[in-house]
Design a protein around this motif. Sequence first.
Motif, PDB file in Angstrom:
ATOM      1  N   ALA A 267       5.654  11.547   8.033  1.00 43.46           N
ATOM      2  CA  ALA A 267       4.605  10.548   7.824  1.00 43.46           C
ATOM      3  C   ALA A 267       4.505   9.629   9.035  1.00 43.46           C
ATOM      4  N   THR A 268       3.277   9.385   9.485  1.00 41.88           N
ATOM      5  CA  THR A 268       3.018   8.421  10.542  1.00 41.88           C
ATOM      6  C   THR A 268       1.905   7.490  10.069  1.00 41.88           C
ATOM      7  N   ARG A 269       1.549   6.526  10.907  1.00 42.00           N
ATOM      8  CA  ARG A 269       0.461   5.607  10.556  1.00 42.00           C
ATOM      9  C   ARG A 269      -0.897   6.296  10.565  1.00 42.00           C
ATOM     10  N   GLU A 270      -0.988   7.472  11.169  1.00 44.25           N
ATOM     11  CA  GLU A 270      -2.263   8.179  11.275  1.00 44.25           C
ATOM     12  C   GLU A 270      -2.358   9.415  10.386  1.00 44.25           C
ATOM     13  N   THR A 271      -1.203  10.049  10.106  1.00 45.87           N
ATOM     14  CA  THR A 271      -1.212  11.347   9.425  1.00 45.87           C
ATOM     15  C   THR A 271      -0.051  11.450   8.446  1.00 45.87           C
ATOM     16  N   LEU A 272      -0.315  12.086   7.323  1.00 45.52           N
ATOM     17  CA  LEU A 272       0.743  12.426   6.380  1.00 45.52           C
ATOM     18  C   LEU A 272       0.933  13.938   6.414  1.00 45.52           C
ATOM     19  N   GLY A 273       2.140  14.360   6.792  1.00 44.16           N
ATOM     20  CA  GLY A 273       2.451  15.788   6.792  1.00 44.16           C
ATOM     21  C   GLY A 273       2.569  16.315   5.379  1.00 44.16           C
ATOM     22  N   PRO A 274       2.979  17.581   5.214  1.00 48.83           N
ATOM     23  CA  PRO A 274       3.116  18.158   3.877  1.00 48.83           C
ATOM     24  C   PRO A 274       4.007  17.296   2.973  1.00 48.83           C
TER      25      PRO A 274
ATOM     26  N   PRO B 190      -7.856   7.890   6.786  1.00 46.20           N
ATOM     27  CA  PRO B 190      -9.185   7.437   7.227  1.00 46.20           C
ATOM     28  C   PRO B 190      -9.108   6.515   8.431  1.00 46.20           C
ATOM     29  N   GLN B 191      -8.073   5.683   8.486  1.00 45.35           N
ATOM     30  CA  GLN B 191      -7.824   4.818   9.631  1.00 45.35           C
ATOM     31  C   GLN B 191      -6.334   4.529   9.712  1.00 45.35           C
ATOM     32  N   PRO B 192      -5.827   4.250  10.915  1.00 42.02           N
ATOM     33  CA  PRO B 192      -4.396   3.959  11.044  1.00 42.02           C
ATOM     34  C   PRO B 192      -3.969   2.797  10.154  1.00 42.02           C
ATOM     35  N   ILE B 193      -2.786   2.899   9.591  1.00 42.98           N
ATOM     36  CA  ILE B 193      -2.265   1.885   8.680  1.00 42.98           C
ATOM     37  C   ILE B 193      -1.512   0.822   9.466  1.00 42.98           C
ATOM     38  N   ASP B 194      -1.912  -0.419   9.296  1.00 43.20           N
ATOM     39  CA  ASP B 194      -1.226  -1.544   9.933  1.00 43.20           C
ATOM     40  C   ASP B 194      -0.264  -2.185   8.936  1.00 43.20           C
ATOM     41  N   GLY B 195       0.752  -2.840   9.483  1.00 48.12           N
ATOM     42  CA  GLY B 195       1.698  -3.556   8.642  1.00 48.12           C
ATOM     43  C   GLY B 195       3.115  -3.043   8.814  1.00 48.12           C
ATOM     44  N   ASP B 196       4.032  -3.612   8.034  1.00 51.47           N
ATOM     45  CA  ASP B 196       5.437  -3.222   8.102  1.00 51.47           C
ATOM     46  C   ASP B 196       5.660  -1.956   7.276  1.00 51.47           C
ATOM     47  N   LEU B 197       6.245  -0.944   7.915  1.00 52.10           N
ATOM     48  CA  LEU B 197       6.555   0.297   7.212  1.00 52.10           C
ATOM     49  C   LEU B 197       7.847   0.101   6.419  1.00 52.10           C
TER      50      LEU B 197
ATOM     51  N   VAL C 170       0.858  -1.174   0.000  1.00 45.85           N
ATOM     52  CA  VAL C 170       0.000   0.000   0.000  1.00 45.85           C
ATOM     53  C   VAL C 170       0.899   1.231   0.000  1.00 45.85           C
ATOM     54  N   CYS C 171       0.676   2.110  -0.964  1.00 46.51           N
ATOM     55  CA  CYS C 171       1.488   3.322  -1.100  1.00 46.51           C
ATOM     56  C   CYS C 171       0.572   4.538  -0.955  1.00 46.51           C
ATOM     57  N   LEU C 172       0.887   5.399  -0.022  1.00 51.21           N
ATOM     58  CA  LEU C 172       0.056   6.567   0.262  1.00 51.21           C
ATOM     59  C   LEU C 172       0.893   7.835   0.081  1.00 51.21           C
TER      60      LEU C 172
END
Length: 208
Positions: free
Chosen positions: A193-200, A179-186, A166-168
Amino acid sequence: WPSWAFENHDAPRALSRWCAPDHRGEFARMKIALLVALRGNIILYQGEELGLTQVDIPFDQLHDPEAIANWPLTLSRDGARTPMPWEDMDCGGFGSDRPWLPLGSENLARAVINQKADEASLLAHTRAMLALRKAHPALAHGAVKQCRAEGALLHLEREADGQRLVCLFNLSADPVGLPQPIDGDLLCTVNDATRETLGPYAALVVAP
């Protein structure tokens, strides 16, 4: 099987036309991550891996026939055709006192010699992104299972050989909540970038 290029010799540098000057650093990193996540052949234009910007070429130094004929109504293509800055000096390391086009002071500061030993440089980031693509079949040749845009958030899923990624990407200068926290291996985090928010201009690549 498409081919993708964000820059070429006939268009102004992407960092000079797609984002504000204050965000060029973040945008450049996100742009490279997005490029390696796309399905198809990916093409880097010379100097894109250094973060080169468009150079303002004086009329008396132009070589582009179109720009000369239409001066000053069109933006010269020569501004994206400047020499590769290998070294931080006037000639860029080519051994000539006067290169065929001026390199521009901003781009000289981004010379290869200044970025090569810096693990935090855009050059190092570009190499890491290319290595990520090479190491994961889903990125290298996988199918596109999902591709959707929700405002500034681009959601892309690639799949191959039993691997799904999954690429965001946040394509804006404003933070975007997921929309929801991302699970899995980063596998990759770009900018804030975090599992909950993408900064600029942040990005994530996740193996769920």
